[in-house]
Design a protein around this motif. Sequence first.
Motif, PDB file in Angstrom:
ATOM      1  N   VAL A 100      -0.488   1.933  -5.713  1.00 51.87           N
ATOM      2  CA  VAL A 100      -0.320   3.278  -6.282  1.00 51.87           C
ATOM      3  C   VAL A 100      -1.323   4.248  -5.667  1.00 51.87           C
ATOM      4  O   VAL A 100      -0.967   5.361  -5.256  1.00 51.87           O
ATOM      5  N   VAL A 101      -2.602   3.845  -5.592  1.00 53.95           N
ATOM      6  CA  VAL A 101      -3.624   4.734  -5.026  1.00 53.95           C
ATOM      7  C   VAL A 101      -3.358   4.958  -3.541  1.00 53.95           C
ATOM      8  O   VAL A 101      -3.495   6.084  -3.036  1.00 53.95           O
ATOM      9  N   ASN A 102      -2.957   3.906  -2.819  1.00 56.18           N
ATOM     10  CA  ASN A 102      -2.597   4.080  -1.408  1.00 56.18           C
ATOM     11  C   ASN A 102      -1.431   5.047  -1.257  1.00 56.18           C
ATOM     12  O   ASN A 102      -1.408   5.883  -0.345  1.00 56.18           O
ATOM     13  N   GLU A 103      -0.447   4.956  -2.163  1.00 58.56           N
ATOM     14  CA  GLU A 103       0.703   5.878  -2.111  1.00 58.56           C
ATOM     15  C   GLU A 103       0.272   7.310  -2.400  1.00 58.56           C
ATOM     16  O   GLU A 103       0.739   8.255  -1.751  1.00 58.56           O
ATOM     17  N   ASP A 104      -0.628   7.485  -3.374  1.00 54.90           N
ATOM     18  CA  ASP A 104      -1.114   8.831  -3.694  1.00 54.90           C
ATOM     19  C   ASP A 104      -1.790   9.476  -2.487  1.00 54.90           C
ATOM     20  O   ASP A 104      -1.560  10.649  -2.164  1.00 54.90           O
ATOM     21  N   PHE A 151      -6.883  -0.678  -9.050  1.00 53.25           N
ATOM     22  CA  PHE A 151      -7.097  -0.580  -7.596  1.00 53.25           C
ATOM     23  C   PHE A 151      -8.525  -0.982  -7.222  1.00 53.25           C
ATOM     24  O   PHE A 151      -8.739  -1.829  -6.345  1.00 53.25           O
ATOM     25  N   TYR A 152      -9.499  -0.377  -7.925  1.00 54.43           N
ATOM     26  CA  TYR A 152     -10.882  -0.537  -7.500  1.00 54.43           C
ATOM     27  C   TYR A 152     -11.552  -1.760  -8.115  1.00 54.43           C
ATOM     28  O   TYR A 152     -12.177  -2.556  -7.409  1.00 54.43           O
ATOM     29  N   ASN A 153     -11.429  -1.914  -9.422  1.00 60.14           N
ATOM     30  CA  ASN A 153     -12.219  -2.924 -10.131  1.00 60.14           C
ATOM     31  C   ASN A 153     -11.565  -4.292 -10.233  1.00 60.14           C
ATOM     32  O   ASN A 153     -12.233  -5.265 -10.589  1.00 60.14           O
ATOM     33  N   VAL A 154     -10.264  -4.370  -9.925  1.00 64.36           N
ATOM     34  CA  VAL A 154      -9.598  -5.679  -9.986  1.00 64.36           C
ATOM     35  C   VAL A 154      -9.205  -6.158  -8.590  1.00 64.36           C
ATOM     36  O   VAL A 154      -9.378  -7.326  -8.259  1.00 64.36           O
ATOM     37  N   TYR A 203     -11.446  -0.907   3.610  1.00 68.18           N
ATOM     38  CA  TYR A 203     -10.606  -1.924   2.984  1.00 68.18           C
ATOM     39  C   TYR A 203      -9.813  -1.408   1.801  1.00 68.18           C
ATOM     40  O   TYR A 203      -8.938  -2.100   1.286  1.00 68.18           O
ATOM     41  N   HIS A 204     -10.096  -0.204   1.363  1.00 70.02           N
ATOM     42  CA  HIS A 204      -9.356   0.353   0.224  1.00 70.02           C
ATOM     43  C   HIS A 204      -7.948   0.781   0.613  1.00 70.02           C
ATOM     44  O   HIS A 204      -7.099   0.951  -0.258  1.00 70.02           O
ATOM     45  N   LEU A 205      -7.691   0.973   1.913  1.00 72.23           N
ATOM     46  CA  LEU A 205      -6.475   1.678   2.331  1.00 72.23           C
ATOM     47  C   LEU A 205      -5.629   0.863   3.313  1.00 72.23           C
ATOM     48  O   LEU A 205      -5.036   1.416   4.241  1.00 72.23           O
ATOM     49  N   TYR A 206      -5.521  -0.433   3.089  1.00 72.46           N
ATOM     50  CA  TYR A 206      -4.792  -1.271   4.035  1.00 72.46           C
ATOM     51  C   TYR A 206      -3.288  -1.022   4.040  1.00 72.46           C
ATOM     52  O   TYR A 206      -2.621  -1.257   5.048  1.00 72.46           O
TER      53      TYR A 206
END
Length: 488
Positions: free
Chosen positions: A133-137, A94-97, A159-162
């Motif tokens: 996955v992180v957005n779903e969590d 999620f974060y680094n790629v 931008y992490h949560l589009y």
Amino acid sequence: MSSAEGAPLVLVSNRGPVTFQEDGEVKRGGGGLVTALTGLASHRDAIWIASAMTEQDIAVSDEHGGRPFTAELPDGGSYKVRLVASDPGAYDRFYNVFANPMLWFIQHYLWDLSNAPDIRREEVEAFEFGYNVVNEDLARAVLEEIDGQEEPVVMAHDYHLYTLPGLVRRERPDAFLHHFIHIPWTQPDTWRVLPTRIRREIYEGLLANDIIGFHTRSYQRNFLQCCRDLMDLEVDFERGIVFWHEHEVWVRAYPLPIDADATRAVARRPRTAEFEGELLRRRREHLILRVDRADLSKNVLRGFTAFDVFLEQHPEFRERVTFVAQLMPSRTDVPEYAEYLERIEAVVAVVNHRHGTPDWMPIHLKLRDDLEEAVAAYKNYDVLLVNAMFDGMNLVAKEGPLVNERAGVSILSENTGAHEELGEFALSVNPFDIQELADSIHAALTMSPEERKRRLEGLKGIVTQRDPGDWIDEQLADIRKKERGDGT
């Protein structure tokens, strides 16, 4: 009572207001987004949902059964937070790629398209099995917090949560969804880097919101243009509306102000005074300052190169001026960032070797994040350099002039969000034009005292017109208007 006035707001972001250390210390979350939202959380009753960043974050979350808890900060303030732990492998993807570098690079025009990116299975899977996955969590946590609330208000950030808003909308059509994006929104062609399916999923996630906010009118226009050109949607540029499935999405600009009182309070701290004393003992006749993260978008290399050109073309300033650069290392686990930091250090070494003398070092590089040290330098600069290639807002451009006591001149990139407000009283520069930047350094250092004072007073006037409470109130007012079905 309107839900904008009644039930607690639910804030959701990647970083939260606090992070827990192994020694038990509670630290304030880093970054401009957290600075902005701490004002919102203290201004309104709010539950703040964020990703767990450390092993200790996860442990503290587990102690509270994964539910919200009140976190007290050492410097005052408390926040009701819920920290969500994602699978470490998914979070890394999620974060680094995907989020960094893919989205960050797109939204700051950082890709050298002749060479990068190469989108392969790794990037596609990073979106599917990391970003989503992180957005779903986080969406699952949001849905649990608003369960049983009538017409809840959810404010997602950055931008992490589009894709999160679409997930919440599917389960709670009645929820009011607001999304603020703290980085630039670029023009349509930059988004064509992404595979069409991924791009559509991102835009569909965002368009599930009722209101989408940006720092500037320029980013607002770019988003509207993207919706028209990439999604083939009807757009009202004049009123700032995207028409999506018989649903009107308001697109607005809410420039982020700084907390002037809090910044002035830092300027008065004893520790700030200690740094100031050391700075004054070592300073030469002139001081140039930059305070930044060591991020590719901040354009640090061209800033140092322009200073090199300035010293070459104006040798009379040698040994009379020092360039203090306080840089916070950023995302050093991303290869591009680690390499960038090495290049910064190499350029500093070259400039110092070329122009330095046994008792004078032209560039003083400080690789650390220290607020009091930065504010001590803010008070005493003659020139503040903010030459970012592209920047969502840039709060340094606002904080520096607020507390400066030397009629310091601001050199400001025309591609920062702050330029839309501050450009009139700064020396505007094209961040890619090194000669213009070198000329601006000379102009700032030779400017008359009267002109310096006029410009600084103009900047202070703009910076103190609004505070974070106003920023929040403007957004809440639009939420209430849209809930009532008022026009725009």
